[in-house]
Design an enzyme around this catalytic site. Structure first.
Site, PDB file in Angstrom:
ATOM      1  N   LYS A  25     -36.932  15.712 -19.727  1.00 13.52           N
ATOM      2  CA  LYS A  25     -35.873  14.918 -20.383  1.00 13.52           C
ATOM      3  C   LYS A  25     -34.520  15.327 -19.825  1.00 13.52           C
ATOM      4  CE  LYS A  25     -34.223  16.228 -24.597  1.00 13.52           C
ATOM      5  NZ  LYS A  25     -32.770  16.334 -24.759  1.00 13.52           N
ATOM      6  N   ASN A  26     -34.295  16.673 -19.723  1.00 14.05           N
ATOM      7  CA  ASN A  26     -32.961  17.143 -19.387  1.00 14.05           C
ATOM      8  C   ASN A  26     -32.648  17.129 -17.897  1.00 14.05           C
ATOM      9  OD1 ASN A  26     -32.306  17.317 -22.045  1.00 14.05           O
ATOM     10  ND2 ASN A  26     -32.764  19.504 -22.221  1.00 14.05           N
ATOM     11  N   ASP A  44     -34.218  26.082 -26.340  1.00 13.35           N
ATOM     12  CA  ASP A  44     -34.984  24.919 -26.802  1.00 13.35           C
ATOM     13  C   ASP A  44     -36.399  25.280 -27.240  1.00 13.35           C
ATOM     14  OD1 ASP A  44     -33.532  22.625 -24.356  1.00 13.35           O
ATOM     15  OD2 ASP A  44     -32.777  23.475 -26.225  1.00 13.35           O
ATOM     16  N   ILE A  91     -26.945  30.994 -28.084  1.00 15.42           N
ATOM     17  CA  ILE A  91     -26.210  29.855 -27.513  1.00 15.42           C
ATOM     18  C   ILE A  91     -25.638  28.924 -28.586  1.00 15.42           C
ATOM     19  CG2 ILE A  91     -26.428  27.820 -26.005  1.00 15.42           C
ATOM     20  CD1 ILE A  91     -28.443  29.459 -24.348  1.00 15.42           C
ATOM     21  N   ARG A 119     -37.355  11.639 -29.505  1.00 12.82           N
ATOM     22  CA  ARG A 119     -36.259  11.725 -28.529  1.00 12.82           C
ATOM     23  C   ARG A 119     -36.696  12.511 -27.303  1.00 12.82           C
ATOM     24  NH1 ARG A 119     -30.850  14.065 -30.559  1.00 12.82           N
ATOM     25  NH2 ARG A 119     -30.490  13.664 -28.362  1.00 12.82           N
TER      26      ARG A 119
END
Ligand code: EPZ
Length: 444
Positions: A28-29, A317, A339, A410
């Site tokens: 995705k990223n 993540d 983070i 998502r």
């Protein structure tokens, strides 16, 4: 307002019975940034291994609103034509729902000398400031006016000028935004204190294939020599496998499988996770493009201290999914989320399922394990915590209902179908079907 689709999940009650393999989709990223980078192109390009997820659908819609022609000519395959790209104002209705939309601002500003955008949206995992974007644009010679939540950025005499930018905080999207802005700026741009995520390297290498002059990829200092619009010339980019999706399923294997192979992944992008899991006593084998987890069923996992860090450190993540694993480890584990300050917002529901988690402050928590979990009705607060709740529901005894699975959509393509293929009972109930919801669950 989201529709509130839900997953009804029959828990395994701690049994490790899953068996089989799961193929990993595109990252995705990386996908979101490669698509955003189309703004730098004179003609366009194709891209494969793009995950069919909500965030991709959103950024495609956004690009089409800017004038990019997008053809979805096959599953996970898109062709983009940027010859009629003319708009430089990001539509607020989409941009406010997608943090990654901010990455388009740099290339748009570099191409048109102007960009208008709203404060970006995204998961509620922290403040998500954009001060580094604004100060970076100013350093490259742009003026910024702010009207409520809308920013108008204009480059002096219509062209960005290369500059040296030191990021006070390592930020993946800031690095990508200015790497792409530098491609069309006048002169040389030097970015310092860049993270070295594989997705940044892959994006930069792709842009170089199409005419960009980027050096220092994979290091904390990236140099970009400004030039003309890039040329795709019918090239196709292959998106990296999603290391966060791969890691999420490896954790599932450790928690609930007798044998699970996660394939089509890059094991060397998962060193931090596999190192932590091996230290905790999980049996892991890796091959060229697969990771296999096996359990005999009577393992005792040991507690760990986990600190999130930019790549190659432990990915933020995977912090939430990994915490589910730590609830099943023997002893006291310590989580330090370095983070984001809003990424420990999911432990209350876990404690209601039977976990013993104490949140010390917005960055730190202690987990005492092992604790058996019981099925509950729980609400996903964001994408990665939503996935963590699915893992918790899978290892719990009894049935769980996980709400707001649109957050999970998502970032994970057709996740319930892939979980069912492993032998799990996961049923999606649309937010419109109020009566379907099983009444058998103990309320929160
Ligand atoms: C990217 O976020 C990913 N998102 C995130 O994945 C990921 O968690 C993160 O990198 C870290 O690996 C995308 O690539 C779309 P930030 P990024 O908001 O780079 C500070 C997921 O679940 N900061 O830049 O956008 C900020 O406070 C998502 O897939 C400033 O101070 O992260 C934070 O401490 C979640 N000023 C740090 O930088 C700024 O102007 C990174 O935050 C911008 C950021």
């Amino acid at each position: 307002m989201i529709k509130d689709d839900r997953f009804i999940i029959a828990g395994l009650g701690g049994a490790k019975t899953l068996k089989g393999e799961i193929a990993i989709g595109g990252a995705k990223n990386e996908a979101l940034k490669v698509l955003a980078g189309s703004v730098l192109f004179k003609d366009g390009f194709s891209v494969e291994n793009i995950p069919e997820i909500e965030d991709v659908r959103k950024i495609i819609e956004l690009l089409e609103r800017l004038g990019v022609k997008v053809e979805h000519s096959g599953k996970n395959f898109y062709s983009l034509d940027t010859t009629e790209l003319k708009e430089f104002s990001l539509p607020a209705d989409i941009s406010k729902k997608l943090r990654a939309s901010i990455v388009i601002t740099g290339p748009l500003l570099a191409r048109f000398g102007k960009v208008i955008f709203p404060y970006p949206g995204g998961c509620v995992i922290g403040k998500r400031p954009i001060d580094m974007f604004l100060s970076g644009f100013r350093k490259m010679g742009a003026n910024i006016t702010e009207d409520g939540e809308t920013f108008t950025v204009e480059a002096a005499d219509g062209k960005l000028v290369g500059a040296e930018i030191f990021f006070k905080q390592q930020s993946v999207t800031s690095t990508e935004t200015f790497m792409m802005a530098g491609v069309l700026a006048r002169g040389v741009t030097v970015l310092k204190n860049c993270p070295v995520e594989p997705e940044i390297v892959s994006l930069g290498e792709w842009l170089n294939e199409c005419g960009a002059k980027i050096t220092g990829l994979g290091t904390s200092t990236i140099k970009i020599e400004g030039g003309d619009l890039l040329i795709g010339e019918g090239k196709t980019h292959h998106t990296l496998p999603d290391r966060i999706e791969a890691g999420s399923f490896i954790i599932l294997g450790a928690l609930a499988a007798s044998e699970l192979t996660v394939k089509n992944c890059h094991p060397d992008h998962l060193d931090a996770l596999t190192a932590y899991l091996s230290e905790a006593g999980v049996n892991i084998e890796t091959g060229p493009d697969w990771v296999k987890v096996t359990n005999s069923g009577d393992e005792k996992f040991t507690a760990l201290d986990v600190k999130t860090h930019e790549y190659p450190g432990f990915p933020t993540d995977l912090q939430a999914p990994f915490s589910i694993f730590l609830t099943q480890a023997e002893g006291q584990s310590y989580i330090f989320e370095t983070i984001f300050e809003g990424r420990l917002n999911y432990f209350d529901a876990l404690n209601r399922m039977g976990a013993k988690v104490k949140v010390l402050d917005s960055h730190r928590a202690i987990i005492d394990g092992p604790t058996p979990l019981s099925g509950r009705e729980i609400e996903s607060p964001d994408l990665r915590a939503g996935l963590a709740y699915v893992l918790a529901a899978i290892i719990a005894s009894g049935q769980s209902v996980v709400h707001n699975v649109e957050y999970i959509d998502r970032g994970y393509e057709e996740i319930e179908k892939r979980l069912v293929s492993l032998g799990l009972e996961v049923k999606r109930v649309s937010g419109d079907d109020k009566n379907e919801l099983c009444q058998c669950l103990p309320q929160n």
